[in-house]
Design a protein around this motif. Sequence first.
Motif, PDB file in Angstrom:
ATOM      1  N   HIS A  21       4.990  -2.585   2.682  1.00 24.19           N
ATOM      2  CA  HIS A  21       4.329  -3.878   2.811  1.00 24.19           C
ATOM      3  C   HIS A  21       3.628  -3.838   4.170  1.00 24.19           C
ATOM      4  CE1 HIS A  21       6.622  -5.317  -0.614  1.00 24.19           C
ATOM      5  NE2 HIS A  21       7.758  -5.038   0.005  1.00 24.19           N
ATOM      6  N   LEU A  22       2.314  -3.784   4.161  1.00 22.11           N
ATOM      7  CA  LEU A  22       1.536  -3.558   5.381  1.00 22.11           C
ATOM      8  C   LEU A  22       0.943  -4.861   5.908  1.00 22.11           C
ATOM      9  CD1 LEU A  22       0.291  -1.331   7.273  1.00 22.11           C
ATOM     10  CD2 LEU A  22      -1.695  -1.375   5.747  1.00 22.11           C
ATOM     11  N   THR A  23       1.061  -5.051   7.206  1.00 17.68           N
ATOM     12  CA  THR A  23       0.407  -6.167   7.888  1.00 17.68           C
ATOM     13  C   THR A  23      -0.610  -5.588   8.867  1.00 17.68           C
ATOM     14  OG1 THR A  23       2.426  -7.512   7.748  1.00 17.68           O
ATOM     15  CG2 THR A  23       0.744  -8.216   9.330  1.00 17.68           C
ATOM     16  N   ALA A  62       4.956  -2.655   9.313  1.00 24.01           N
ATOM     17  CA  ALA A  62       5.155  -2.174   7.939  1.00 24.01           C
ATOM     18  C   ALA A  62       6.637  -2.210   7.604  1.00 24.01           C
ATOM     19  CB  ALA A  62       4.609  -0.758   7.784  1.00 24.01           C
ATOM     20  N   THR A  63       6.942  -2.629   6.381  1.00 23.37           N
ATOM     21  CA  THR A  63       8.318  -2.614   5.876  1.00 23.37           C
ATOM     22  C   THR A  63       8.332  -1.955   4.503  1.00 23.37           C
ATOM     23  OG1 THR A  63       8.034  -4.832   4.916  1.00 23.37           O
ATOM     24  CG2 THR A  63       8.975  -4.698   7.145  1.00 23.37           C
ATOM     25  N   ARG A  64       9.497  -1.520   4.075  1.00 21.12           N
ATOM     26  CA  ARG A  64       9.615  -0.763   2.834  1.00 21.12           C
ATOM     27  C   ARG A  64       9.152  -1.569   1.621  1.00 21.12           C
ATOM     28  NH1 ARG A  64      12.400   3.713   1.340  1.00 21.12           N
ATOM     29  NH2 ARG A  64      13.402   3.796   3.394  1.00 21.12           N
ATOM     30  N   TRP A  65       8.397  -0.905   0.760  1.00 15.73           N
ATOM     31  CA  TRP A  65       7.975  -1.445  -0.537  1.00 15.73           C
ATOM     32  C   TRP A  65       8.777  -0.682  -1.583  1.00 15.73           C
ATOM     33  CZ3 TRP A  65       2.582  -0.262  -3.088  1.00 15.73           C
ATOM     34  CH2 TRP A  65       2.447  -1.013  -4.265  1.00 15.73           C
ATOM     35  N   VAL A 105       7.004   4.214  11.562  1.00 18.13           N
ATOM     36  CA  VAL A 105       7.897   3.505  10.654  1.00 18.13           C
ATOM     37  C   VAL A 105       7.402   3.650   9.214  1.00 18.13           C
ATOM     38  CG1 VAL A 105       6.647   1.321  10.886  1.00 18.13           C
ATOM     39  CG2 VAL A 105       9.057   1.292  10.253  1.00 18.13           C
ATOM     40  N   ILE A 106       6.110   3.869   9.033  1.00 19.55           N
ATOM     41  CA  ILE A 106       5.549   4.035   7.692  1.00 19.55           C
ATOM     42  C   ILE A 106       6.167   5.252   7.015  1.00 19.55           C
ATOM     43  CG2 ILE A 106       3.429   4.461   6.393  1.00 19.55           C
ATOM     44  CD1 ILE A 106       1.942   3.009   8.696  1.00 19.55           C
ATOM     45  N   ASN A 107       6.260   6.357   7.736  1.00 24.13           N
ATOM     46  CA  ASN A 107       6.909   7.548   7.194  1.00 24.13           C
ATOM     47  C   ASN A 107       8.390   7.312   6.975  1.00 24.13           C
ATOM     48  OD1 ASN A 107       4.750   9.313   9.367  1.00 24.13           O
ATOM     49  ND2 ASN A 107       4.559   9.317   7.154  1.00 24.13           N
ATOM     50  N   ASP A 108       8.997   6.615   7.914  1.00 22.61           N
ATOM     51  CA  ASP A 108      10.437   6.350   7.802  1.00 22.61           C
ATOM     52  C   ASP A 108      10.761   5.526   6.565  1.00 22.61           C
ATOM     53  OD1 ASP A 108      10.697   7.687  10.200  1.00 22.61           O
ATOM     54  OD2 ASP A 108      10.749   5.854  11.417  1.00 22.61           O
ATOM     55  N   GLU A 109       9.820   4.678   6.172  1.00 20.25           N
ATOM     56  CA  GLU A 109      10.041   3.812   5.012  1.00 20.25           C
ATOM     57  C   GLU A 109       9.550   4.446   3.712  1.00 20.25           C
ATOM     58  OE1 GLU A 109      11.870   1.430   5.143  1.00 20.25           O
ATOM     59  OE2 GLU A 109      11.858   0.654   7.190  1.00 20.25           O
ATOM     60  N   GLY A 110       9.160   5.714   3.748  1.00 25.49           N
ATOM     61  CA  GLY A 110       8.793   6.428   2.532  1.00 25.49           C
ATOM     62  C   GLY A 110       7.337   6.336   2.129  1.00 25.49           C
ATOM     63  N   VAL A 142       0.828  -1.208   0.000  1.00 32.68           N
ATOM     64  CA  VAL A 142       0.000   0.000   0.000  1.00 32.68           C
ATOM     65  C   VAL A 142       0.860   1.255   0.000  1.00 32.68           C
ATOM     66  CG1 VAL A 142      -1.938  -1.086   1.211  1.00 32.68           C
ATOM     67  CG2 VAL A 142      -0.091  -0.023   2.526  1.00 32.68           C
ATOM     68  N   PHE A 143       0.173   2.374  -0.276  1.00 32.03           N
ATOM     69  CA  PHE A 143       0.791   3.693  -0.199  1.00 32.03           C
ATOM     70  C   PHE A 143      -0.040   4.549   0.745  1.00 32.03           C
ATOM     71  CE2 PHE A 143       0.883   8.081  -2.191  1.00 32.03           C
ATOM     72  CZ  PHE A 143       2.100   8.450  -1.608  1.00 32.03           C
ATOM     73  N   LEU A 144       0.594   5.165   1.724  1.00 36.25           N
ATOM     74  CA  LEU A 144      -0.099   6.034   2.671  1.00 36.25           C
ATOM     75  C   LEU A 144      -0.406   7.371   2.006  1.00 36.25           C
ATOM     76  CD1 LEU A 144      -1.039   6.647   5.629  1.00 36.25           C
ATOM     77  CD2 LEU A 144       1.260   7.566   6.007  1.00 36.25           C
ATOM     78  N   VAL A 145      -1.698   7.727   1.955  1.00 31.34           N
ATOM     79  CA  VAL A 145      -2.089   8.976   1.289  1.00 31.34           C
ATOM     80  C   VAL A 145      -2.590  10.037   2.271  1.00 31.34           C
ATOM     81  CG1 VAL A 145      -2.683   7.793  -0.861  1.00 31.34           C
ATOM     82  CG2 VAL A 145      -4.463   8.174   0.874  1.00 31.34           C
ATOM     83  N   ASP A 146      -2.983   9.607   3.489  1.00 33.87           N
ATOM     84  CA  ASP A 146      -3.555  10.583   4.406  1.00 33.87           C
ATOM     85  C   ASP A 146      -3.430  10.094   5.846  1.00 33.87           C
ATOM     86  OD1 ASP A 146      -4.975  13.056   4.851  1.00 33.87           O
ATOM     87  OD2 ASP A 146      -6.715  11.852   5.390  1.00 33.87           O
ATOM     88  N   ALA A 147      -3.213  11.030   6.755  1.00 34.76           N
ATOM     89  CA  ALA A 147      -3.169  10.733   8.190  1.00 34.76           C
ATOM     90  C   ALA A 147      -3.890  11.853   8.918  1.00 34.76           C
ATOM     91  CB  ALA A 147      -1.726  10.603   8.667  1.00 34.76           C
ATOM     92  N   LYS A 148      -4.936  11.494   9.643  1.00 35.39           N
ATOM     93  CA  LYS A 148      -5.720  12.481  10.375  1.00 35.39           C
ATOM     94  C   LYS A 148      -5.790  12.093  11.850  1.00 35.39           C
ATOM     95  CE  LYS A 148      -8.692  13.892   6.521  1.00 35.39           C
ATOM     96  NZ  LYS A 148     -10.094  13.978   6.011  1.00 35.39           N
ATOM     97  N   VAL A 149      -6.012  13.105  12.676  1.00 34.13           N
ATOM     98  CA  VAL A 149      -6.150  12.879  14.107  1.00 34.13           C
ATOM     99  C   VAL A 149      -7.616  13.014  14.480  1.00 34.13           C
ATOM    100  CG1 VAL A 149      -5.445  13.611  16.412  1.00 34.13           C
ATOM    101  CG2 VAL A 149      -3.847  13.814  14.498  1.00 34.13           C
ATOM    102  N   ASP A 150      -8.150  11.984  15.103  1.00 33.83           N
ATOM    103  CA  ASP A 150      -9.557  11.972  15.515  1.00 33.83           C
ATOM    104  C   ASP A 150      -9.612  12.176  17.031  1.00 33.83           C
ATOM    105  OD1 ASP A 150     -12.278  11.669  15.672  1.00 33.83           O
ATOM    106  OD2 ASP A 150     -12.237   9.474  15.569  1.00 33.83           O
TER     107      ASP A 150
END
Length: 228
Positions: free
Chosen positions: A189-191, A202-205, A180-185, A132-140
Amino acid sequence: MKSVQADSPKQRIALLVAAALLLGGAIAFFCGEWRSGIGEAGVTSKLVSACGMALFASSLLLLGIIFAKSYIGQFSRKTPESKHALLKELGHQTLIVCLNVLIYGGFLPVGTALNATDATQDLEQGPIHTDVFLVDAKVDYPNWRYARFVQTDHILTFFTANDEKVVLEVPENDIASAKVINDEGNFVHLTYYPQTQVFCSATRWGEGQQAMGKDLLDKLQEEYDFIL
């Protein structure tokens, strides 16, 4: 408004049971809410919270029944004149309280059962893996009334190369594990557990940007306004 009085040993026992359910539900809910919120422990926490809410709902339903029976009993023993005075004293507030208790005690278990079912299914089937690719992060942020009782959630939105959305909820206490998601760009690879939306790892894709494709990334960039 008069308080509910225990008119019989059975009613006193019912009140004690309702109090025990209320206390047990509160303890279970807080344990689930403030435990680890990622991995298998996170799914277990959601199950514990759901059990807590079920106990809480049961206590509300039992209290509603006790409350209603108490006032019906008092009403039936009154003279016609006293009944009129009692109705005037109680007014519509008593009816609202009874209805609220019975409604919340009756319908809250429905959502609770769904949450418990999702958690049980995830524990049985285990996590899944996807690219996957992270496209958005919001605080609820929780409502200010409940801020002391529940955690702030971080809502992470991902997309696969097939344009499928994945949304996860990470509690504030565990957000460091998801960085770690940000750290990996952000291409990873998301579990995760799909039913409860619990993050695991998550590990780098490495080839993620090429696999996603320019057209899809352009579309997502226009919708979510991120910077590659």
